[in-house]
Write an enzyme that holds these catalytic residues in place. Structure first.
Site, PDB file in Angstrom:
ATOM      1  N   GLU A  68       0.615  16.373   9.032  1.00  0.00           N
ATOM      2  CA  GLU A  68       2.052  16.518   9.255  1.00  0.00           C
ATOM      3  C   GLU A  68       2.686  17.203   8.037  1.00  0.00           C
ATOM      4  O   GLU A  68       3.888  17.149   7.838  1.00  0.00           O
ATOM      5  CB  GLU A  68       2.717  15.178   9.569  1.00  0.00           C
ATOM      6  CG  GLU A  68       2.478  14.088   8.565  1.00  0.00           C
ATOM      7  CD  GLU A  68       3.180  12.791   8.939  1.00  0.00           C
ATOM      8  OE1 GLU A  68       4.397  12.837   9.187  1.00  0.00           O
ATOM      9  OE2 GLU A  68       2.527  11.743   8.957  1.00  0.00           O
ATOM     10  N   CYS A 100       1.507  10.391  11.446  1.00  0.00           N
ATOM     11  CA  CYS A 100       0.284   9.829  10.842  1.00  0.00           C
ATOM     12  C   CYS A 100      -0.785   9.510  11.880  1.00  0.00           C
ATOM     13  O   CYS A 100      -1.918   9.178  11.527  1.00  0.00           O
ATOM     14  CB  CYS A 100       0.625   8.561  10.063  1.00  0.00           C
ATOM     15  SG  CYS A 100       1.897   8.817   8.830  1.00  0.00           S
ATOM     16  N   HIS A 222      -2.759   1.245   9.589  1.00  0.00           N
ATOM     17  CA  HIS A 222      -2.151   2.413   8.939  1.00  0.00           C
ATOM     18  C   HIS A 222      -1.345   1.896   7.744  1.00  0.00           C
ATOM     19  O   HIS A 222      -0.572   0.941   7.874  1.00  0.00           O
ATOM     20  CB  HIS A 222      -1.235   3.158   9.919  1.00  0.00           C
ATOM     21  CG  HIS A 222      -0.377   4.166   9.229  1.00  0.00           C
ATOM     22  ND1 HIS A 222      -0.905   5.155   8.442  1.00  0.00           N
ATOM     23  CD2 HIS A 222       0.981   4.305   9.168  1.00  0.00           C
ATOM     24  CE1 HIS A 222       0.089   5.872   7.928  1.00  0.00           C
ATOM     25  NE2 HIS A 222       1.230   5.383   8.351  1.00  0.00           N
TER      26      HIS A 222
HETATM   27  N1  COA Z   1      10.112  -8.192  -6.995  1.00  0.00           N
HETATM   28  C1  COA Z   1       9.349  -8.381  -5.887  1.00  0.00           C
HETATM   29  N2  COA Z   1       9.692  -7.862  -4.676  1.00  0.00           N
HETATM   30  C2  COA Z   1      10.825  -7.130  -4.594  1.00  0.00           C
HETATM   31  C3  COA Z   1      11.651  -6.908  -5.715  1.00  0.00           C
HETATM   32  C4  COA Z   1      11.250  -7.476  -6.963  1.00  0.00           C
HETATM   33  N3  COA Z   1      11.973  -7.299  -8.062  1.00  0.00           N
HETATM   34  N4  COA Z   1      12.696  -6.144  -5.323  1.00  0.00           N
HETATM   35  C5  COA Z   1      12.535  -5.905  -4.005  1.00  0.00           C
HETATM   36  N5  COA Z   1      11.401  -6.498  -3.553  1.00  0.00           N
HETATM   37  C6  COA Z   1      10.837  -6.487  -2.220  1.00  0.00           C
HETATM   38  C7  COA Z   1      11.874  -6.673  -1.112  1.00  0.00           C
HETATM   39  O1  COA Z   1      12.152  -8.039  -0.886  1.00  0.00           O
HETATM   40  C8  COA Z   1      11.144  -6.025   0.057  1.00  0.00           C
HETATM   41  O2  COA Z   1      10.177  -6.907   0.562  1.00  0.00           O
HETATM   42  P1  COA Z   1      10.174  -7.341   2.125  1.00  0.00           P
HETATM   43  O3  COA Z   1      10.129  -6.075   2.912  1.00  0.00           O
HETATM   44  O4  COA Z   1       8.919  -8.135   2.269  1.00  0.00           O
HETATM   45  O5  COA Z   1      11.433  -8.083   2.312  1.00  0.00           O
HETATM   46  C9  COA Z   1      10.386  -4.873  -0.602  1.00  0.00           C
HETATM   47  O6  COA Z   1      10.321  -5.180  -2.005  1.00  0.00           O
HETATM   48  C10 COA Z   1      11.071  -3.530  -0.456  1.00  0.00           C
HETATM   49  O7  COA Z   1      12.388  -3.688  -0.866  1.00  0.00           O
HETATM   50  P2  COA Z   1      13.575  -2.973  -0.088  1.00  0.00           P
HETATM   51  O8  COA Z   1      14.851  -3.354  -0.696  1.00  0.00           O
HETATM   52  O9  COA Z   1      13.405  -3.178   1.388  1.00  0.00           O
HETATM   53  O10 COA Z   1      13.206  -1.461  -0.487  1.00  0.00           O
HETATM   54  P3  COA Z   1      13.862  -0.101  -0.104  1.00  0.00           P
HETATM   55  O11 COA Z   1      15.199  -0.228   0.503  1.00  0.00           O
HETATM   56  O12 COA Z   1      13.767   0.699  -1.352  1.00  0.00           O
HETATM   57  O13 COA Z   1      12.888   0.506   1.030  1.00  0.00           O
HETATM   58  C11 COA Z   1      10.930   1.201   2.205  1.00  0.00           C
HETATM   59  C12 COA Z   1      11.511   0.226   1.184  1.00  0.00           C
HETATM   60  C13 COA Z   1       9.477   0.883   2.466  1.00  0.00           C
HETATM   61  C14 COA Z   1      11.726   1.082   3.518  1.00  0.00           C
HETATM   62  C15 COA Z   1      11.051   2.646   1.635  1.00  0.00           C
HETATM   63  O14 COA Z   1      10.179   2.742   0.549  1.00  0.00           O
HETATM   64  C16 COA Z   1      10.751   3.742   2.634  1.00  0.00           C
HETATM   65  O15 COA Z   1      11.622   4.219   3.335  1.00  0.00           O
HETATM   66  N6  COA Z   1       9.468   4.197   2.699  1.00  0.00           N
HETATM   67  C17 COA Z   1       9.042   5.296   3.540  1.00  0.00           C
HETATM   68  C18 COA Z   1       8.965   4.947   5.012  1.00  0.00           C
HETATM   69  C19 COA Z   1       7.804   4.089   5.353  1.00  0.00           C
HETATM   70  O16 COA Z   1       6.834   4.051   4.654  1.00  0.00           O
HETATM   71  N7  COA Z   1       7.884   3.415   6.517  1.00  0.00           N
HETATM   72  C20 COA Z   1       6.851   2.485   6.961  1.00  0.00           C
HETATM   73  C21 COA Z   1       6.492   2.601   8.406  1.00  0.00           C
HETATM   74  S1  COA Z   1       5.648   4.126   8.723  1.00  0.00           S
END
Ligand code: COA
Length: 390
Positions: A68, A100, A222
């Site tokens: 992709e 993916c 995945h």
């Molecule tokens: N210590 C430990 N954990 C922590 C933390 C800290 N200081 N701060 C945040 N976290 C945890 C949150 O609780 C969360 O855990 P949970 O999902 O189990 O609740 C996790 O870290 C991520 O935090 P969040 O605030 O949700 O992160 P974000 O808004 O930055 O977004 C993604 C995270 C994955 C959505 C983002 O990285 C993303 O968009 N990734 C690309 C898309 C993707 O991979 N999608 C997956 C399906 S294909």
């Protein structure tokens, strides 16, 4: 995998984020970063070169390239790989796309081709660069990597079961318009859709195979980031009424992704290799459940039984050597690589030498990408200073 990586503790510091968010919250330690002379073709060709070391190339009937991070709207990346590897002219070569999950679509198609012609083999190359914006929430889930799979009627690593569950739904959780170099993502929504697609594709797979959760010895998912695999496993266990699943059944499969990062189409299969190489116990005869998810979305649940003697087909030292020789980038160096752009006006351009892999993108001329084999033309890598040419 690329020769370079960024330690996510450094990225967390640069972005003013608690490092535990990356290491615990999303479960990532390092992300692979491709230099300007590395792309999906060079990574894919390198993986395929190793996969074909013990294979008679004349038996390769078809080459499917799943990505992709396509480099051309028309010409398949498969054709470049076909040329770089010197595959037979009768070998069909084309590209497949569905985020993916494209590699898994290729895999299912390959099974049909091999069933039709059991004396032939299919080469699948899955290669991607996971690229979100600098300073975006997706940034720590970037990475890059490639996998090559040889599908044959005499599998040395795993025999796939015939039952598959699939799920398709038109959703906008992650996409990349033609005019953009980075993906657009609704990250939290993508996690929800991933889990829904897991439930639905598992249901069809379970119905058709008659197998239960307990009939699987190991699990691979995945992995956009490793915490996602853990969330998925907990959900599948919950559906089966298991409140405290044995997470050690997937842990060895998370190891490589944690230090390579997301590699989109390659990610599930890097996870499988990680499981096979990092599980001390003999996995021969064990059934592995596999879940493939591609945003947009299409997903598949399927399974396979590990072949007796699979360890002879693995090159257990190879990944280790690559990890040991990778080079850490500072965040500033990574940003320089990230911002590098190839010319868009057809000018002649030579990419600086960075990769030490067997193939490199040597430049562009008249809008054509130029590749070379570095096995013959050895060159000293330059330092990180690269000009943004676009
Ligand atoms: N210590 C430990 N954990 C922590 C933390 C800290 N200081 N701060 C945040 N976290 C945890 C949150 O609780 C969360 O855990 P949970 O999902 O189990 O609740 C996790 O870290 C991520 O935090 P969040 O605030 O949700 O992160 P974000 O808004 O930055 O977004 C993604 C995270 C994955 C959505 C983002 O990285 C993303 O968009 N990734 C690309 C898309 C993707 O991979 N999608 C997956 C399906 S294909």
């Amino acid at each position: 995998m690329p020769r370079y990586f960024v330690d996510l503790a450094d990225l967390a510091e640069a972005r003013g984020v608690d490092a535990r968010k990356f290491s615990v919250g999303i479960g990532q330690e390092k992300m692979g970063v491709p230099p300007p002379d590395e792309d999906v073709v060079t990574m894919g060709a390198s993986a395929a070169r190793e996969a074909l070391e013990q294979v008679d190339q004349d038996k390769i009937d078809t080459l499917m390239f799943a990505t992709e991070s396509g480099i051309d709207q028309s010409k398949a990346a498969a054709i470049y790989v076909h040329h770089l590897l010197g595959l037979p002219r009768n070998c069909k070569s084309f590209e497949i796309k569905q985020a993916c999950c494209g590699s898994t679509a290729a895999l299912q198609m390959a099974l049909a081709l091999v069933a039709q012609k059991p004396d032939r083999k299919v080469l699948i190359v899955a290669s991607d660069v996971a690229r979100y914006g600098l300073n975006s929430s997706g940034e720590p889930t970037q990475g890059a990597g490639a996998v090559a799979l040889v599908i044959s009627a005499q599998p040395r690593v795993m025999t796939l079961d015939p039952e598959w569950g699939a799920y398709t739904e038109d959703v906008m959780d992650f996409w990349r318009p033609n005019y953009m170099d980075e993906a657009v993502v609704d990250g939290k929504f993508s996690i929800k859709v991933y889990l829904k697609a897991l439930t639905e594709s598992w249901a069809q797979y379970a119905r058709e195979s008659g197998r239960t959760f307990a009939d699987h010895d190991r699990f691979c998912y995945h992995l956009p980031f490793t915490r996602m695999g853990e969330k998925a496993h907990q959900q599948l266990a919950k559906l089966a009424g298991v409140t405290e699943p044995d997470m050690s059944l997937l842990a060895p499969g998370l190891h490589y992704n944690r230090i390579i990062g997301n590699s989109y189409t390659a990610s599930l299969y890097i996870g499988l290799i990680s499981m096979l190489e990092n599980t001390a116990a003999d996995l021969s005869g064990q059934r592995v459940g596999l879940f493939s998810y591609g945003s947009g979305c299409m997903a598949a649940y399927f399974s396979g039984v590990v072949s007796a003697g699979y360890r002879h087909a693995l090159r257990m030292d190879r990944m280790q050597t690559q990890f040991e020789t990778r080079q850490a980038l500072t965040v500033a160096e990574y940003e320089t690589f990230y911002q590098h752009a190839l010319p868009r006006d057809g000018q002649r351009y030579k990419t600086p030498h960075h990769t030490t892999g067997p193939f490199r993108l040597s430049g562009m001329e008249s809008h054509k990408r130029l590749y070379e084999s570095t096995v013959t033309a050895a060159a000293e890598p330059t330092n990180i200073q690269v000009a943004a040419a676009g």
